[in-house]
Design a protein around this motif. Sequence first.
Motif, PDB file in Angstrom:
ATOM      1  N   ILE A 250       0.832  -1.209   0.000  1.00 40.56           N
ATOM      2  CA  ILE A 250       0.000   0.000   0.000  1.00 40.56           C
ATOM      3  C   ILE A 250       0.872   1.267   0.000  1.00 40.56           C
ATOM      4  CG2 ILE A 250      -0.321   0.054   2.533  1.00 40.56           C
ATOM      5  CD1 ILE A 250      -3.001   1.009  -0.048  1.00 40.56           C
ATOM      6  N   TYR A 251       2.017   1.227   0.702  1.00 39.44           N
ATOM      7  CA  TYR A 251       2.859   2.429   0.761  1.00 39.44           C
ATOM      8  C   TYR A 251       3.540   2.693  -0.576  1.00 39.44           C
ATOM      9  CZ  TYR A 251       1.801   3.327   5.558  1.00 39.44           C
ATOM     10  OH  TYR A 251       1.112   3.662   6.695  1.00 39.44           O
TER      11      TYR A 251
ATOM     12  N   GLU B 227       8.644  -4.761  -7.707  1.00 39.50           N
ATOM     13  CA  GLU B 227       8.023  -5.593  -6.669  1.00 39.50           C
ATOM     14  C   GLU B 227       8.507  -7.034  -6.824  1.00 39.50           C
ATOM     15  OE1 GLU B 227       6.066  -5.537  -3.847  1.00 39.50           O
ATOM     16  OE2 GLU B 227       6.275  -7.706  -4.009  1.00 39.50           O
TER      17      GLU B 227
ATOM     18  N   ALA C 155       2.324  -7.793   3.456  1.00 38.23           N
ATOM     19  CA  ALA C 155       1.619  -7.313   4.658  1.00 38.23           C
ATOM     20  C   ALA C 155       0.329  -6.574   4.305  1.00 38.23           C
ATOM     21  CB  ALA C 155       2.542  -6.407   5.474  1.00 38.23           C
ATOM     22  N   SER C 156       0.298  -5.907   3.162  1.00 32.94           N
ATOM     23  CA  SER C 156      -0.896  -5.116   2.825  1.00 32.94           C
ATOM     24  C   SER C 156      -2.097  -5.991   2.481  1.00 32.94           C
ATOM     25  CB  SER C 156      -0.595  -4.155   1.664  1.00 32.94           C
ATOM     26  OG  SER C 156       0.408  -3.250   2.061  1.00 32.94           O
TER      27      SER C 156
ATOM     28  N   GLN D  66      -4.904  -7.799   9.589  1.00 37.30           N
ATOM     29  CA  GLN D  66      -6.205  -8.029  10.217  1.00 37.30           C
ATOM     30  C   GLN D  66      -7.304  -7.115   9.693  1.00 37.30           C
ATOM     31  OE1 GLN D  66      -6.338  -8.441  14.523  1.00 37.30           O
ATOM     32  NE2 GLN D  66      -7.670 -10.222  14.302  1.00 37.30           N
TER      33      GLN D  66
ATOM     34  N   ARG E 236      -8.313  -4.159   9.902  1.00 32.12           N
ATOM     35  CA  ARG E 236      -9.036  -3.186  10.715  1.00 32.12           C
ATOM     36  C   ARG E 236      -8.626  -1.787  10.265  1.00 32.12           C
ATOM     37  NH1 ARG E 236     -10.071  -3.882  16.354  1.00 32.12           N
ATOM     38  NH2 ARG E 236      -8.588  -5.569  16.552  1.00 32.12           N
TER      39      ARG E 236
ATOM     40  N   VAL F 211      15.053  -5.803  -5.754  1.00 32.88           N
ATOM     41  CA  VAL F 211      16.166  -4.851  -5.742  1.00 32.88           C
ATOM     42  C   VAL F 211      17.184  -5.358  -4.727  1.00 32.88           C
ATOM     43  CG1 VAL F 211      16.859  -2.485  -5.228  1.00 32.88           C
ATOM     44  CG2 VAL F 211      14.721  -2.920  -6.450  1.00 32.88           C
TER      45      VAL F 211
ATOM     46  N   TYR G 263       8.938  -2.405   3.735  1.00 36.17           N
ATOM     47  CA  TYR G 263       8.364  -2.837   5.014  1.00 36.17           C
ATOM     48  C   TYR G 263       9.332  -3.732   5.791  1.00 36.17           C
ATOM     49  CZ  TYR G 263       4.624  -4.198   8.300  1.00 36.17           C
ATOM     50  OH  TYR G 263       3.867  -4.419   9.422  1.00 36.17           O
TER      51      TYR G 263
ATOM     52  N   GLY H  51       5.170   2.496   7.496  1.00 37.93           N
ATOM     53  CA  GLY H  51       3.922   2.865   8.169  1.00 37.93           C
ATOM     54  C   GLY H  51       3.414   1.670   8.928  1.00 37.93           C
TER      55      GLY H  51
ATOM     56  N   ILE I  72      -2.294   0.703   7.790  1.00 31.09           N
ATOM     57  CA  ILE I  72      -2.549   0.974   6.375  1.00 31.09           C
ATOM     58  C   ILE I  72      -2.995   2.410   6.117  1.00 31.09           C
ATOM     59  CG2 ILE I  72      -4.197   0.361   4.536  1.00 31.09           C
ATOM     60  CD1 ILE I  72      -3.589  -2.561   5.211  1.00 31.09           C
TER      61      ILE I  72
HETATM   62  C1  LIG Z   1      -0.261  -9.739  11.221  1.00 34.04           C
HETATM   63  C2  LIG Z   1      -0.488  -8.299  10.862  1.00 34.04           C
HETATM   64  C3  LIG Z   1      -1.693  -7.664  11.202  1.00 34.04           C
HETATM   65  C4  LIG Z   1      -1.894  -6.325  10.858  1.00 34.04           C
HETATM   66  N1  LIG Z   1      -3.117  -5.756  11.108  1.00 34.04           N
HETATM   67  C5  LIG Z   1      -3.368  -4.508  10.627  1.00 34.04           C
HETATM   68  C6  LIG Z   1      -4.682  -3.952  10.723  1.00 34.04           C
HETATM   69  O1  LIG Z   1      -5.629  -4.586  11.206  1.00 34.04           O
HETATM   70  N2  LIG Z   1      -4.868  -2.685  10.237  1.00 34.04           N
HETATM   71  C7  LIG Z   1      -3.847  -1.941   9.683  1.00 34.04           C
HETATM   72  O2  LIG Z   1      -4.079  -0.796   9.260  1.00 34.04           O
HETATM   73  N3  LIG Z   1      -2.597  -2.456   9.579  1.00 34.04           N
HETATM   74  C8  LIG Z   1      -2.343  -3.716  10.017  1.00 34.04           C
HETATM   75  N4  LIG Z   1      -1.093  -4.245   9.879  1.00 34.04           N
HETATM   76  C9  LIG Z   1      -0.007  -3.390   9.356  1.00 34.04           C
HETATM   77  C10 LIG Z   1      -0.103  -3.231   7.839  1.00 34.04           C
HETATM   78  O3  LIG Z   1      -0.286  -4.479   7.231  1.00 34.04           O
HETATM   79  C11 LIG Z   1       1.194  -2.566   7.340  1.00 34.04           C
HETATM   80  O4  LIG Z   1       1.401  -1.357   8.040  1.00 34.04           O
HETATM   81  C12 LIG Z   1       1.135  -2.215   5.855  1.00 34.04           C
HETATM   82  O5  LIG Z   1       0.611  -3.275   5.092  1.00 34.04           O
HETATM   83  C13 LIG Z   1       2.521  -1.872   5.374  1.00 34.04           C
HETATM   84  O6  LIG Z   1       2.461  -1.618   3.999  1.00 34.04           O
HETATM   85  P1  LIG Z   1       3.777  -1.665   3.141  1.00 34.04           P
HETATM   86  O7  LIG Z   1       3.414  -1.247   1.758  1.00 34.04           O
HETATM   87  O8  LIG Z   1       4.857  -0.895   3.828  1.00 34.04           O
HETATM   88  O9  LIG Z   1       4.247  -3.202   3.242  1.00 34.04           O
HETATM   89  P2  LIG Z   1       3.967  -4.469   2.288  1.00 34.04           P
HETATM   90  O10 LIG Z   1       2.559  -4.567   1.902  1.00 34.04           O
HETATM   91  O11 LIG Z   1       4.604  -5.648   2.939  1.00 34.04           O
HETATM   92  O12 LIG Z   1       4.774  -4.078   0.992  1.00 34.04           O
HETATM   93  C14 LIG Z   1       6.180  -4.157   0.905  1.00 34.04           C
HETATM   94  C15 LIG Z   1       6.482  -4.820  -0.435  1.00 34.04           C
HETATM   95  O13 LIG Z   1       7.879  -4.761  -0.701  1.00 34.04           O
HETATM   96  C16 LIG Z   1       8.222  -5.927  -1.446  1.00 34.04           C
HETATM   97  N5  LIG Z   1       9.689  -6.056  -1.324  1.00 34.04           N
HETATM   98  C17 LIG Z   1      10.413  -6.273  -0.192  1.00 34.04           C
HETATM   99  N6  LIG Z   1      11.740  -6.241  -0.480  1.00 34.04           N
HETATM  100  C18 LIG Z   1      11.833  -5.997  -1.815  1.00 34.04           C
HETATM  101  C19 LIG Z   1      12.950  -5.817  -2.685  1.00 34.04           C
HETATM  102  N7  LIG Z   1      14.207  -5.869  -2.244  1.00 34.04           N
HETATM  103  N8  LIG Z   1      12.698  -5.595  -4.006  1.00 34.04           N
HETATM  104  C20 LIG Z   1      11.411  -5.525  -4.477  1.00 34.04           C
HETATM  105  N9  LIG Z   1      10.330  -5.663  -3.671  1.00 34.04           N
HETATM  106  C21 LIG Z   1      10.531  -5.886  -2.361  1.00 34.04           C
HETATM  107  C22 LIG Z   1       7.421  -7.019  -0.761  1.00 34.04           C
HETATM  108  O14 LIG Z   1       7.248  -8.130  -1.616  1.00 34.04           O
HETATM  109  C23 LIG Z   1       6.110  -6.299  -0.467  1.00 34.04           C
HETATM  110  O15 LIG Z   1       5.138  -6.482  -1.463  1.00 34.04           O
HETATM  111  C24 LIG Z   1      -0.870  -5.585  10.195  1.00 34.04           C
HETATM  112  C25 LIG Z   1       0.321  -6.219   9.840  1.00 34.04           C
HETATM  113  C26 LIG Z   1       0.514  -7.570  10.133  1.00 34.04           C
HETATM  114  C27 LIG Z   1       1.766  -8.247   9.646  1.00 34.04           C
END
Ligand SMILES: Cc1cc2nc3c(=O)[nH]c(=O)nc-3n(C[C@H](O)[C@H](O)[C@H](O)COP(=O)(O)OP(=O)(O)OC[C@H]3O[C@@H](n4cnc5c(N)ncnc54)[C@H](O)[C@@H]3O)c2cc1C
Length: 370
Positions: free
Chosen positions: A16-17, A38, A47-48, A52, A54, A172, A206, A351, A354
């Motif tokens: 999502i970020y 990606e 993680a996105s 959970q 919420r 990367v 993340y 972050g 979400i």
């Molecule tokens: C168990 C659990 C429960 C949660 N519950 C909630 C909730 O109820 N409500 C809420 O708001 N938040 C919740 N969160 C937090 C939320 O999921 C995260 O804050 C959010 O998804 C982070 O988004 P992101 O884009 O940073 O991470 P991600 O969605 O993990 O995206 C990071 C991406 O980077 C990619 N990546 C990593 N390294 C590389 C690389 N070297 N090269 C290319 N790609 C790479 C990964 O494949 C991934 O797709 C929860 C998290 C967890 C784990």
Amino acid sequence: MGPEPVWDAAVVGGGIYGASIAVYLRKRRGVKRVLLVEREPAPMQRASLRNQARIHAGYHYPRSLTTSARSLQNVARFLETHPSALRRDIVSIYAIAAAQSKTNTRQFVRSCREIGAPLKEARPEFAALFEPGQVESVFEVEESVMDLGALSRSVSAALAEAGVELQLQSEVRALTRVSPHGIALDIEGSAGARRVEARHVFNCTYSALGRLAGPATAAGLRHELAELAIVSAPAALSGVALTVMDGPYFSIVPHDEGLHTLSHVRYTPHLSWREDAAISPAARLAAYRGDSRFERMIRAAARFVPVLAQTRQVGSIFEVKTVLQANEVDDGRPILLERSAELPGLYSILGGKIDNVVDVLDRLDAEALS
Ligand SMILES: Cc1cc2nc3c(=O)[nH]c(=O)nc-3n(C[C@H](O)[C@H](O)[C@H](O)COP(=O)(O)OP(=O)(O)OC[C@H]3O[C@@H](n4cnc5c(N)ncnc54)[C@H](O)[C@@H]3O)c2cc1C
């Protein structure tokens, strides 16, 4: 064939970020050529998608008023961008445990009032779900739950509409400064190795954040290998999200296809560790063979809500959760947006929830990006 043209911006990580930042750069900042790299076969797979669901509206953080207040403001703005992600059919219940809770009813009510989070006494049919004596109070709150599949589709459509170039199934591996205005990204993908150059790089990976960020950013990270049990809950909980506060308790939240996710503060984290260059969080997750803790979670939960004893496990999601160590004390979930001292033009972003992505985009408004 000559060298590839330099990208105006490259985003690493399509959760999502990363995806929201890529769209923001194209649409709000008019950045011309934006590449999103990606590791997975599609955006929004880690993680996105595996969380959970919420949409924290401020109730969950009574010990961090800043997070609470900001959560409430962010929700409306987040949902404006992804209206299809909102599930409208959910009743959300919060109960305060009678023993060992770090927050009592008075504090909870006061913190909700201070941030303007609506709260009312739960209807009798919901209050009756709880074992008398185990909870101090039961409230119905206005906290929504996401349809994560719909969110994922909404994000993919936004990426396509904004004209962000995607390079999927590509990791990367390293970032290097190659010129005063350029960072090289060494990418390993299904189609082989490739080196591209970009003027700005956004590290939105993340749990992998510390592997591309500088040592100062990495030092502030902590990881948890978390289990969410996927369960079929009794009919009384159909469309009901239920949270017991504020300590070693549980929450059960509607998931896809009539199922729920169950988590427990004590049992959901199987492992936790501080960022360590020698440990890849993705590799640790892939190699992990721990047994599900569903039985322990449900035994503990059924002490509060006896009908939960009829819950059946369908599966479990294991995912790495990454937080800033500074937040362990007040349970806050602010964002990290750090400009690299070693590699000018590199930003690292984390972050903890979400809808806080809204804050990151506001913060980026202040960055020159020229
Ligand atoms: C168990 C659990 C429960 C949660 N519950 C909630 C909730 O109820 N409500 C809420 O708001 N938040 C919740 N969160 C937090 C939320 O999921 C995260 O804050 C959010 O998804 C982070 O988004 P992101 O884009 O940073 O991470 P991600 O969605 O993990 O995206 C990071 C991406 O980077 C990619 N990546 C990593 N390294 C590389 C690389 N070297 N090269 C290319 N790609 C790479 C990964 O494949 C991934 O797709 C929860 C998290 C967890 C784990």
